[in-house]
Design an enzyme around this catalytic site. Structure first.
Site, PDB file in Angstrom:
ATOM      1  N   CYS A 150       0.791  -1.229   0.000  1.00  0.00           N
ATOM      2  CA  CYS A 150       0.000   0.000   0.000  1.00  0.00           C
ATOM      3  C   CYS A 150       0.822   1.278   0.000  1.00  0.00           C
ATOM      4  O   CYS A 150       0.495   2.229  -0.710  1.00  0.00           O
ATOM      5  CB  CYS A 150      -0.995  -0.006   1.150  1.00  0.00           C
ATOM      6  SG  CYS A 150      -0.224  -0.229   2.764  1.00  0.00           S
ATOM      7  N   HIS A 185      -3.135   0.629   6.739  1.00  0.00           N
ATOM      8  CA  HIS A 185      -3.259   0.814   5.311  1.00  0.00           C
ATOM      9  C   HIS A 185      -2.890   2.243   4.956  1.00  0.00           C
ATOM     10  O   HIS A 185      -2.894   3.127   5.813  1.00  0.00           O
ATOM     11  CB  HIS A 185      -4.713   0.506   4.892  1.00  0.00           C
ATOM     12  CG  HIS A 185      -4.890   0.336   3.423  1.00  0.00           C
ATOM     13  ND1 HIS A 185      -4.081  -0.452   2.654  1.00  0.00           N
ATOM     14  CD2 HIS A 185      -5.828   0.861   2.583  1.00  0.00           C
ATOM     15  CE1 HIS A 185      -4.484  -0.408   1.392  1.00  0.00           C
ATOM     16  NE2 HIS A 185      -5.564   0.395   1.331  1.00  0.00           N
ATOM     17  N   ASP A 241      -8.179   4.305  -3.662  1.00  0.00           N
ATOM     18  CA  ASP A 241      -7.290   3.305  -3.061  1.00  0.00           C
ATOM     19  C   ASP A 241      -6.587   2.536  -4.172  1.00  0.00           C
ATOM     20  O   ASP A 241      -7.104   1.548  -4.680  1.00  0.00           O
ATOM     21  CB  ASP A 241      -8.102   2.355  -2.176  1.00  0.00           C
ATOM     22  CG  ASP A 241      -7.196   1.409  -1.407  1.00  0.00           C
ATOM     23  OD1 ASP A 241      -5.963   1.463  -1.612  1.00  0.00           O
ATOM     24  OD2 ASP A 241      -7.720   0.614  -0.611  1.00  0.00           O
TER      25      ASP A 241
END
Lengths: 303, 658
Positions: free
Chosen positions: B415, B459, B475
């Site tokens: 991430c 995250h 995202d």
């Protein structure tokens, strides 16, 4: 009256040598209308003591040797059919004596033991539906052998409570034993003994003992002693109110023998150990945490 | 020099051994946190003290004790660089407590050791307030109290079971008072008590900057970040983004918060719509200055001592070092900052000059093709989805131009890499973009009707500002299809879906863990979460609305209770006043005799006492027998005669000193 009591004590001391304190306690027990348990090995003069007491006090005496096959009727008495009058006639048992010696009381079966102990408590016997009063005064001296033995039925705690005092005679001191060995046979001396007191006088003494004064200060001391046994962690249970009453009765009798009309702390201390030691139950038999009656006595301050 | 006296302990040997054992129990949890030499020193001091007592060794001389104390200070200072503060202070306290054993001789020293043990026990709270800690503390308190009982027990030591039972009973007696204090004592929001800077348990969590590699260490940790309980149904999974710190300063390698933003006290404009989602979070202490909430928390219903910052993160004034229960209301449909200030636009498109030339070129090529902002976002996401990008927790190391190398060469990362590269691309194309960190997703607990968010759910994602839509969450990591996720990463991320495929034993273990966590959650909620808010709510049910009132009630209650206890104690301790004349006179006589060394034992009767004295001092026969006779007659025969009392008093005066 007190002169007669003194004479009785002197006579007793001449028979049982070197045991003044125990004899005095035995007399105390008798005057306090209590029964006596003597715990000792054979041959130290238990029977002689009982006989001497009977003789000196002018009372009639019966002795029963307790065995495992002894039946209640053997003590209380039995009704037998008489052909002459063609009716049943009650033959009173040894319990109808004024002084009864129950030798080795823990050898009899519990049934017989309780028949005796009931008679001791009630001072009467009920047989075949008829209640018969026991003579006055009525005094039981029971003996038992303290050593652990096969085939005995130890008295249960509730029945031990019926005895006002538990004494042990112990070996005589050397001086007394020397005299004993050099002197004539005790039984011969006994037969020559003349009564110093009459039964009526004894009853009078018992009545007087009940009137000996116990002041509030003394009652406080008795209470402190009872409380000490109840609060001690080493004891399963403390003394019962009945034990407290017994203690007072014994102290009164002891004061009377001492020639006083009021109980003082020393009287309580004198009778405390014989009155109490057989009533204290250790909380735990195994560890030695239970106090003796002497230790309780030493731990309680006199108020 | 005089030979040192052999050790004569105040305590019986068995009691001393018990004290040492309890001391070890109390210190034990600290031993793991202390330097090894200190643990060794403490244990050897305890063992030495036990042996010294049984072998009659002497205690060390004064200068040696002084040297040991100085050495302890130096040792602690050399490890911690200070002698105060949580860790250093406790290290010093433990050492000093052990050193106290070298001079434990009198009753006072023993009491000092016992009370230091109580104090030390309380310091365990600084490290942990879990349920098992409480159980341990409870046991220890009982053990210490039983030592206290032993210390005060004269003569033979009590059997262990008796003293433990007595100690336990004392503690049980104190429980109601403890509960009363817990409930009524004013709760202070946050650590105003001046807890040292290093106080609180050390926990992992998100940091205030993002450098590649930070989060991967978190993903491997199954520690719990927070627990969530929703009032209604939880929102769908695609909305479960727990907002944490937002970064907008990029230096080519790591993302940071700027001091400018930290100083900025203005609020963002947010248009909220729809019904809010209401929920409670029990936040584990992570020493951070922010709280986590679902996008977007209602700025009008923030918890105590917190504010919302420019980037819509909820920040608190002091780091969270205690577990905290927070009630939230979040609007999942919102428009954040419909108008972007020009200087914000400038900052959110800024890149360090000369960095990542290839990514910049790619992004600018999209712009020159005439794409709008939204299309550029789509183009980048499509690239991540369709090009062979992989998700892995073991990415290759990146150099100076991290975004370039990631997008064009390695194409492996997680991430942080995706959000960082995506932000670089967007900013190069002139789309205002920032990096948001926090947690994503959650896991249901099988028992409690609540959800767990673990550190492994940490995250990083992005927000882009689009005209008319404000800041929109993007995202990029979610673009990677499952087929391109490496198995090790898959295992680490395996969530609830994987649980269904577990074997029965693993399933039982999982359920057991769930049960344990459920119990912990309850504990946190009702005991540790009992803070100022909950206390206020709870007490208002009994009509106590204000703290002043509560203090008044508390003070009055405690004062009354203490008065009652004191009154009963005084009544018991003071013997009733003696008014009986005979007893007073007797005591006067006994006092006179005591001057000559004849003291009446408490259990000694008056006649026995007089006989004892007279047998040694025949000269006192006359007065003492008059005294005795009068005393017995007045006190035990119940006579009442003023003349007798008079004679009594006169006889007492005739007792001379011998």
């Amino acid at each position: 009256m007190n002169a007669a009591l003194k004479a009785a004590q002197t006579a007793l001391n001449a028979i049982i040598l070197g045991k003044e304190a125990q004899l005095r306690l035995a007399l105390t027990c008798l005057i306090a209308r209590g029964h006596l348990l003597i715990e000792d090995i054979p041959g130290v003069g238990k029977t002689t003591l009982a006989l001497a007491l009977a003789k000196v006090l002018g009372l009639d005496f019966q002795r029963v040797q307790f065995t495992s096959d002894l039946l209640p009727a053997d003590i209380l008495g039995v009704s037998i059919f008489e052909q002459a009058s063609s009716s049943f006639r009650f033959h009173p048992g040894p319990v109808f004596a004024q002084i009864m010696l129950a030798d080795e009381v823990n050898r009899a079966s519990p049934k017989t033991q309780s028949a005796l102990l009931e008679a001791m408590e009630e001072r009467q016997v009920t047989a075949e539906g008829e209640t018969r009063r026991l003579p006055e005064p009525f005094f039981v001296i029971a003996t038992q052998n303290p050593a652990h033995q096969i085939g005995v039925f130890p008295l249960p705690e509730s029945q031990l409570d019926r005895f006002l005092m538990r004494l042990s005679l112990g070996y005589p001191p050397v001086v007394a034993e020397r005299a004993l060995l050099m002197d004539r046979d005790r039984r011969d001396l006994l037969s020559e003994l003349a009564p110093s007191l009459r039964a009526a006088e004894l009853l009078e003494l018992q009545a007087q003992a009940r009137d000996v004064k116990t002041s509030p200060a003394l009652v406080e001391y008795l209470l402190a002693l009872l409380r000490a046994t109840r609060e001690h962690a080493g004891l399963r249970q403390g003394l019962s109110p009945r034990a407290g009453l017994a203690l007072r009765r014994a102290a009164q009798a002891f004061a009377l023998i001492d020639g006083r009309s009021a109980v003082i702390p020393e009287d309580v201390q004198a009778v405390f150990v014989p009155c109490v030691s057989h009533r204290l139950m250790p909380a735990n038999e195994a560890d030695g945490g239970a106090p003796t009656a002497e230790e309780i006595l030493a731990s309680v301050a006199i108020p | 020099m005089l030979p040192r006296p052999a050790l004569t302990d105040y305590l019986p040997h068995r009691t001393l051994l018990r004290l040492l054992a309890v001391l070890l129990v109390v210190i034990a949890p600290h031993l793991w946190r202390l330097p090894w030499w200190e643990g060794a020193a403490v244990v050897s001091l305890v063992v030495w003290r036990g042996l010294a007592s049984s072998r009659q060794w002497g205690l060390p001389p004064r200068f040696l004790k002084l040297m040991l104390a100085i050495a302890a200070f130096i040792g602690v200072y050399s490890v911690f660089g200070r002698v105060t503060g949580q860790n250093a202070g406790i290290a010093l306290l433990v050492l000093m407590l052990a050193l106290k054993l070298t001079e434990m001789r009198s009753r006072r020293d023993v009491m000092v050791v016992v009370f230091l043990m109580y104090f030390l026990l309380a310091t365990h709270f600084l490290y942990s307030q879990e349920m098992w800690t409480i159980a341990y503390l409870f046991m220890s308190v009982i053990a210490i109290t039983s030592v206290l009982v032993d210390v005060h027990h004269p003569g033979e030591p009590l059997p262990l079971r008796t003293s433990l039972r007595l100690g336990g009973r004392l503690i049980l007696h104190s429980l109601p008072l403890m509960v009363l204090f817990f409930v009524l004592f004013p709760r202070i929001p946050g650590p105003i008590w001046g807890l040292p800077a290093d106080a609180g348990p050390t926990r992992s969590g998100l940091s205030d900057s993002m450098t590649p590699g930070d989060i991967s260490s978190l993903i491997l940790s199954s520690e719990i970040a927070f627990r969530v309980r929703f009032e209604g149904a939880p929102p769908p999974k695609k909305l479960l983004y727990w907002r944490g710190p937002v970064f907008r300063e990029f230096n080519g390698r790591s993302w940071n918060q700027s001091t400018q933003d930290l100083m900025d006290r203005t609020w963002p404009v947010a248009e909220l719509s729809g019904e809010p989602t209401r929920y409670e979070i029990t936040l584990e202490p992570m020493r951070n200055r922010w709280l986590f909430a679902l996008d977007l928390p209602d700025p009008r219903q923030l918890p105590m001592q917190s504010r919302i910052d420019r980037m819509a993160t909820v920040v608190v004034d002091a780091p969270v070092i205690e577990r905290r229960l927070i009630r939230w209301a979040s609007f999942t449909s919102y428009v954040l900052e419909p108008e972007l200030r020009p200087r914000d636009r400038e900052r959110d498109t800024r890149l360090p000059p000369g960095s990542n030339p290839r990514a910049t070129a790619l992004a600018q090529s999209w712009r020159t093709q005439g794409m709008g902002d939204a299309q550029i976002v789509d183009a980048a996401l499509t690239m991540f989805r369709e090009q062979p990008f992989y998700y892995t927790l073991e990415p290759p190391r990146l150099g100076t131009h991290s975004a370039d190398e990631f997008i064009f060469d390695t194409r492996r990362g997680f991430c942080e890499h995706y959000s960082s590269a995506f932000a670089v691309l967007m900013r190069a194309a002139g789309v205002p973009t920032r990096v948001v960190t926090g947690y994503q997703g959650m896991e249901a607990n099988a028992y409690g009707g609540y959800y767990l968010v673990r550190q492994s759910d940490a995250h990083a994602w992005n927000e882009v500002w689009l005209e008319g839509r404000g800041w929109v969450r993007v995202d990029p990591t979610s673009m990677i299809p499952p087929s391109r996720i490496e198995s090790s990463a898959l295992e680490a991320m395996a969530g609830n879906e994987a649980r269904d495929r577990l074997g029965s034993l693993e399933r039982a273990k999982y359920l057991l863990e769930a049960r344990w966590d459920w119990a912990n959650a309850r504990w946190n909620e009702w005991v540790l979460g009992y803070g100022p808010e909950m206390q206020k709510e709870f007490l208002s049910r009994f009509g106590i609305e204000r703290q002043r009132q509560m203090l008044l009630v508390l003070t009055a209650g405690i004062t009354l209770a203490l008065l009652l206890v004191g009154w009963v104690a005084i009544r018991r301790a003071i013997p009733p006043r003696v008014t009986e004349r005979a007893l007073l006179l007797w005591r006067a006589a006994a006092k006179r005799l005591a001057k000559s060394g004849y003291v009446q034992r408490p259990d000694e009767g008056p006649r026995d006492f007089v006989d004892r004295v007279v047998s040694r001092e025949p000269g006192l026969f006359e007065p003492l027998h008059t005294v005795l006779d009068a005393y017995l007659r007045l006190r035990y025969s119940g006579e009442q005669s003023p003349t007798l009392e008079h004679e009594f008093a006169a006889a007492v005066k005739r007792i001379r000193r011998v």
